[in-house]
Design an enzyme around this catalytic site. Structure first.
Site, PDB file in Angstrom:
ATOM      1  CD  GLU A 235      66.705   6.054 -13.986  1.00  0.00           C
ATOM      2  OE1 GLU A 235      66.549   6.006 -15.226  1.00  0.00           O
ATOM      3  OE2 GLU A 235      67.813   6.024 -13.442  1.00  0.00           O
TER       4      GLU A 235
ATOM      5  CE  LYS B   9      67.273   7.195  -7.330  1.00  0.00           C
ATOM      6  NZ  LYS B   9      67.458   6.969  -8.776  1.00  0.00           N
TER       7      LYS B   9
ATOM      8  CG  ASP C 288      68.655   3.719  -8.059  1.00  0.00           C
ATOM      9  OD1 ASP C 288      67.503   4.214  -8.062  1.00  0.00           O
ATOM     10  OD2 ASP C 288      69.673   4.369  -8.345  1.00  0.00           O
TER      11      ASP C 288
ATOM     12  CG  ASP D 240      70.829   2.740 -11.346  1.00  0.00           C
ATOM     13  OD1 ASP D 240      71.118   3.901 -10.988  1.00  0.00           O
ATOM     14  OD2 ASP D 240      70.033   2.504 -12.269  1.00  0.00           O
ATOM     15  CB  SER D 241      75.455   5.910  -9.706  1.00  0.00           C
ATOM     16  OG  SER D 241      75.221   5.919  -8.314  1.00  0.00           O
TER      17      SER D 241
ATOM     18  CD  GLU E 117      70.582  12.415 -12.780  1.00  0.00           C
ATOM     19  OE1 GLU E 117      69.968  11.497 -12.208  1.00  0.00           O
ATOM     20  OE2 GLU E 117      71.736  12.290 -13.229  1.00  0.00           O
TER      21      GLU E 117
END
Ligand code: KIV
Length: 258
Positions: free
Chosen positions: A116, A114, A84, A45-46, A183
């Site tokens: 978080e 993925k 993501d 999602d970056s 991270e």
């Protein structure tokens, strides 16, 4: 080259072979990563801050993730393709989470997703595992929590936060993740977590004692326009090369050299 699967990553951890992972958001870059032998391609999602001009990852939508994952899928061959889940796509209800993860897998062609979080997303991970959707976890600096954390800072510096992260990693493992991104955490904490969990860890700004490394491709290629994280080693300076080429083109056309 053999197709990389979640089982292949587990084997690599067992053998002590480091795992290579990079982001890509389109077909040509995904193809180049595959040609270089990269094991995992993450449609992160970056994409929000790296390609779409957002300030951070928060505004990224499911539609944008599906669009970019479809593009990456067209360029993918051997790497494990992970997408993501963007902010709020897995927070509201399990049904909506299943539908959103299903879109990334069924419509866009991702092979895993993925998300978080620690213990608070354990139930979500189990729900997706029950649908046979492989899930990659993400601990430490979680960019979707940027407003809560108050900046892109190293996580896991206090004893309490270290203990919590170790517990979270074990909980994610128990919930069924096939790998965990760590991270921006101290190297010794990343090493402890890597030893304590049976699934591979992928570090980003977490030293070199993890089972592999994941970076944003644009950072290591010198394509990022904003500040580049200190931990991202630069392997090329493509921004300067592109600028030079564009300026030369501008001069040539102005002088009728075409
Ligand atoms: O979105 C992203 O690029 C990530 C990193 C771990 C590379 O989550």
């Amino acid at each position: 080259m053999p197709k990389i699967t979640t089982a292949a990553l587990l084997d690599m951890k067992k053998r002590g072979e480091k795992i290579t992972a990079l982001t890509a958001y389109d077909a040509p870059m995904t193809r180049m990563l595959n040609e270089a032998g990269i094991d995992v391609v993450l449609v992160g999602d970056s994409v929000g801050n790296v390609k779409l001009g957002y300030e951070n990852t928060i505004p990224v939508t499911m539609d944008e993730m599906v669009h970019h994952t479809k593009a990456a899928k067209r360029g993918n061959s051997n790497a494990l393709l992970v997408a993501d889940m963007p902010y709020l796509s897995y927070h509201l209800s399990l049904d909506e989470t299943r539908r959103n993860a299903g879109r990334l897998i069924k419509d866009a062609g991702a092979e895993a997703v993925k998300l978080e979080g620690g213990i608070e997303v354990a139930g979500t991970i189990k729900a997706l595992a029950d649908l046979n959707i492989p899930v990659m976890g993400h601990l430490g600096l979680m960019p979707q929590s940027i407003h809560k954390i108050g900046g892109y800072k190293i996580q896991g510096k206090t004893e309490v936060s270290r203990e919590k992260m170790i517990t979270d990693a074990k909980v994610l493992e128990g919930a069924g993740v096939f790998a965990i991104v760590l991270e921006c955490i101290p190297e010794d904490l990343a090493e402890i977590i890597t030893q304590k969990v049976s699934v591979p860890t992928l570090g980003i700004g977490a030293g070199s004692k993890t089972d592999g490394q994941i970076l944003v491709s644009d950072d290591l290629l010198g394509l990022t326009l904003g500040p580049v994280p200190k931990f991202a080693k630069q392997y090329a300076d493509l921004k300067t090369q592109i600028s030079k080429a564009l300026q030369q083109y501008h001069r040539d056309v102005k002088k009728e050299k075409f």
